[in-house]
Write a protein that holds these residues in place. Structure first.
Motif, short mmCIF file in Angstrom:
data_model
loop_
_atom_site.label_atom_id
_atom_site.label_comp_id
_atom_site.label_asym_id
_atom_site.label_seq_id
_atom_site.Cartn_x
_atom_site.Cartn_y
_atom_site.Cartn_z
N PRO A 81 0.83 -1.21 0.00
CA PRO A 81 0.00 0.00 0.00
C PRO A 81 0.86 1.26 0.00
O PRO A 81 1.89 1.32 0.68
N VAL A 82 0.45 2.25 -0.76
CA VAL A 82 1.26 3.46 -0.95
C VAL A 82 1.72 4.11 0.35
O VAL A 82 2.90 4.44 0.49
N PRO A 83 0.85 4.31 1.36
CA PRO A 83 1.33 4.99 2.59
C PRO A 83 2.36 4.21 3.37
O PRO A 83 2.99 4.77 4.27
N PHE A 84 2.54 2.92 3.05
CA PHE A 84 3.45 2.10 3.84
C PHE A 84 4.60 1.53 3.01
O PHE A 84 5.28 0.60 3.44
N ARG A 85 4.82 2.11 1.83
CA ARG A 85 6.01 1.75 1.06
C ARG A 85 7.23 2.37 1.74
O ARG A 85 7.10 3.38 2.44
N PRO A 86 8.41 1.79 1.55
CA PRO A 86 9.61 2.35 2.20
C PRO A 86 9.80 3.84 1.95
O PRO A 86 10.23 4.58 2.84
N ALA A 87 9.46 4.31 0.75
CA ALA A 87 9.63 5.72 0.43
C ALA A 87 8.70 6.62 1.22
O ALA A 87 8.92 7.84 1.29
N LEU A 117 2.55 8.02 15.85
CA LEU A 117 3.81 7.38 15.47
C LEU A 117 3.76 5.88 15.75
O LEU A 117 4.21 5.07 14.93
N SER A 118 3.21 5.50 16.90
CA SER A 118 3.12 4.08 17.24
C SER A 118 2.21 3.33 16.27
O SER A 118 2.52 2.21 15.84
N ALA A 119 1.08 3.95 15.92
CA ALA A 119 0.13 3.31 15.00
C ALA A 119 0.75 3.14 13.62
O ALA A 119 0.67 2.06 13.01
N TYR A 120 1.37 4.20 13.12
CA TYR A 120 1.97 4.11 11.78
C TYR A 120 3.11 3.10 11.77
O TYR A 120 3.22 2.27 10.85
N SER A 121 3.98 3.14 12.78
CA SER A 121 5.12 2.23 12.83
C SER A 121 4.67 0.77 12.90
O SER A 121 5.26 -0.11 12.27
N THR A 122 3.60 0.52 13.67
CA THR A 122 3.10 -0.85 13.79
C THR A 122 2.62 -1.39 12.46
O THR A 122 2.97 -2.51 12.07
N VAL A 123 1.84 -0.60 11.74
CA VAL A 123 1.33 -1.04 10.43
C VAL A 123 2.49 -1.16 9.44
O VAL A 123 2.56 -2.14 8.67
N PHE A 124 3.40 -0.20 9.44
CA PHE A 124 4.54 -0.24 8.52
C PHE A 124 5.39 -1.49 8.77
O PHE A 124 5.77 -2.19 7.82
N ASN A 125 5.69 -1.77 10.02
CA ASN A 125 6.53 -2.93 10.35
C ASN A 125 5.83 -4.24 10.00
O ASN A 125 6.49 -5.19 9.56
N GLY A 146 -2.60 -4.21 20.52
CA GLY A 146 -1.78 -4.33 21.73
C GLY A 146 -0.45 -3.64 21.59
O GLY A 146 0.03 -2.98 22.53
N VAL A 147 0.17 -3.77 20.41
CA VAL A 147 1.46 -3.12 20.16
C VAL A 147 1.32 -1.60 20.19
O VAL A 147 2.15 -0.89 20.78
N ILE A 148 0.28 -1.08 19.56
CA ILE A 148 0.06 0.37 19.53
C ILE A 148 -0.13 0.91 20.94
O ILE A 148 0.47 1.92 21.33
N ALA A 149 -0.95 0.22 21.74
CA ALA A 149 -1.22 0.68 23.10
C ALA A 149 0.04 0.63 23.97
O ALA A 149 0.35 1.60 24.69
N SER A 185 11.08 2.24 19.57
CA SER A 185 10.95 1.99 18.13
C SER A 185 11.43 0.58 17.79
O SER A 185 10.84 -0.09 16.94
N GLY A 186 12.50 0.14 18.45
CA GLY A 186 12.96 -1.24 18.25
C GLY A 186 11.98 -2.23 18.83
O GLY A 186 11.74 -3.30 18.25
N MET A 187 11.40 -1.90 19.98
CA MET A 187 10.42 -2.78 20.60
C MET A 187 9.18 -2.92 19.73
O MET A 187 8.56 -3.99 19.67
N ASN A 188 8.82 -1.84 19.02
CA ASN A 188 7.68 -1.89 18.12
C ASN A 188 7.90 -2.92 17.01
O ASN A 188 6.99 -3.68 16.66
N VAL A 189 9.12 -2.96 16.47
CA VAL A 189 9.45 -3.95 15.44
C VAL A 189 9.31 -5.37 16.00
O VAL A 189 8.67 -6.24 15.41
N ALA A 190 9.92 -5.59 17.17
CA ALA A 190 9.90 -6.93 17.77
C ALA A 190 8.49 -7.38 18.11
O ALA A 190 8.13 -8.54 17.91
N ALA A 191 7.67 -6.46 18.62
CA ALA A 191 6.31 -6.83 19.04
C ALA A 191 5.38 -7.02 17.84
O ALA A 191 4.62 -7.99 17.79
N SER A 192 5.42 -6.11 16.89
CA SER A 192 4.51 -6.20 15.74
C SER A 192 4.83 -7.38 14.83
O SER A 192 3.96 -7.87 14.11
#
Length: 313
Positions: A81-87, A117-125, A146-149, A185-192
């Protein structure tokens, strides 16, 4: 074989080459490329299995690789999806990082940027992680919530703590939130992406043949990606604070105190713009791993000494 997987396996790139490669893939124009152009590029790569990004004489192939690598997931061959591409990571997260680290006294002013930031990072990851294992929509939704919260709470924790217990030491007061912010931010990757080490991810040979599912490879993929994210957000938060510290001592700040916000936002965008390709390049997209380091059932299923897996972004 999936073209993107073939590219990352065959193109043995150094760190500098990966940085240059990601600089191209993070081009904002990759966010607006049409589906038709992506499909034509993919068809060109599928019909030219020997195509290489280094075929400088054929501009069509270079452009096809750029579109494919920047818009298509290597595990399932689906469009990202466009909003979650690396760019899209820089334009979406840079303002959130800036607002998340502002010194404000209102709880509402702190919650919204951190929650966003938490919501976007969770979906992106989740979207850009490994997609080779089975997961249901409901369990993904519950995990994401759960990750977002949790990451929102941990991101707010240092600010709330400093509001409750003011600290006079400048270094501790300014660096403590940044250290926590980077590790969250690292924890978000590990959890999501926590399903990956639990269920295992695909490991394949050089020809793209799936050998099995490895929990050890999933653990390593998350660890490396979380490390790169800590470096990205930690650096992007620390350097603007350093610039702000010295800027406050200048006469320009005395005359124009509101210019601090402009400087800090510009510095955050600049540093993140430099750090995103660097952090994405710290580890290869398709990583190699010795089969002897994987589970016994995978070792017994192949004679290959080196296998591959998608680390994710």
């Amino acid at each position: 074989m999936e073209p993107n997987v073939r590219f990352w396996i065959t193109e043995r790139q150094s760190f500098i080459q990966r940085v240059l490669q990601w600089t191209e893939l993070l081009d904002p124009t990759n966010l607006v490329v049409s589906i038709g152009k992506v499909e034509k590029s993919r068809q060109l790569l599928l019909t030219n299995e020997d195509a290489s990004i280094h075929d400088l004489e054929d501009q069509r192939i270079r452009e096809a690789w750029k579109r494919s690598l920047s818009t298509v997931h290597p595990d399932n061959s689906k469009l990202i999806p466009v909003p979650f591409r690396p760019a899209a990571l820089l334009p979406f997260t840079a303002p959130m990082v800036f607002l998340s680290l502002l010194s404000v006294k209102s709880l509402k002013s702190m919650i919204l940027p951190q929650l966003s930031l938490s919501a976007y990072s969770t979906v992106f990851n989740t979207i850009n992680g490994n997609a080779s294992y089975n997961r249901g929509p409901y369990e993904s939704l519950l995990l994401g919530a759960g990750v977002i919260a949790s990451t929102t709470f941990f991101g707010l924790f240092p600010r709330l703590l400093l509001m409750r217990y003011p600290v006079k030491n400048f270094l501790l007061r300014e660096t403590f939130p940044i250290i926590v912010f980077a590790h969250v931010s690292g924890m978000n990757v590990a959890a999501s992406r926590s399903f990956e080490p639990m269920r295992g991810i695909e490991v394949m040979d050089r020809e793209g043949n799936v050998i099995g599912y490895s929990r050890k490879a999933g653990t390593k993929a998350i660890r490396d990606t979380a490390t790169s994210r800590i470096v990205l957000f930690g650096t992007s938060a620390l350097i603007p604070e350093i610039f702000s510290f010295y800027f406050k001592r200048t006469q320009l700040f005395t005359r124009y105190p509101h210019s601090l916000w402009t400087l800090k936002l510009s510095c955050t965008i600049l540093v993140m713009g430099l750090m995103v390709p660097v952090s994405f390049s710290m580890f290869p997209q398709i990583q190699r791993i010795e089969s002897s380091k994987l589970e016994m059932e995978i070792q017994s299923a192949t004679e290959e000494t080196e296998l591959f897996y998608n680390r994710g972004v």
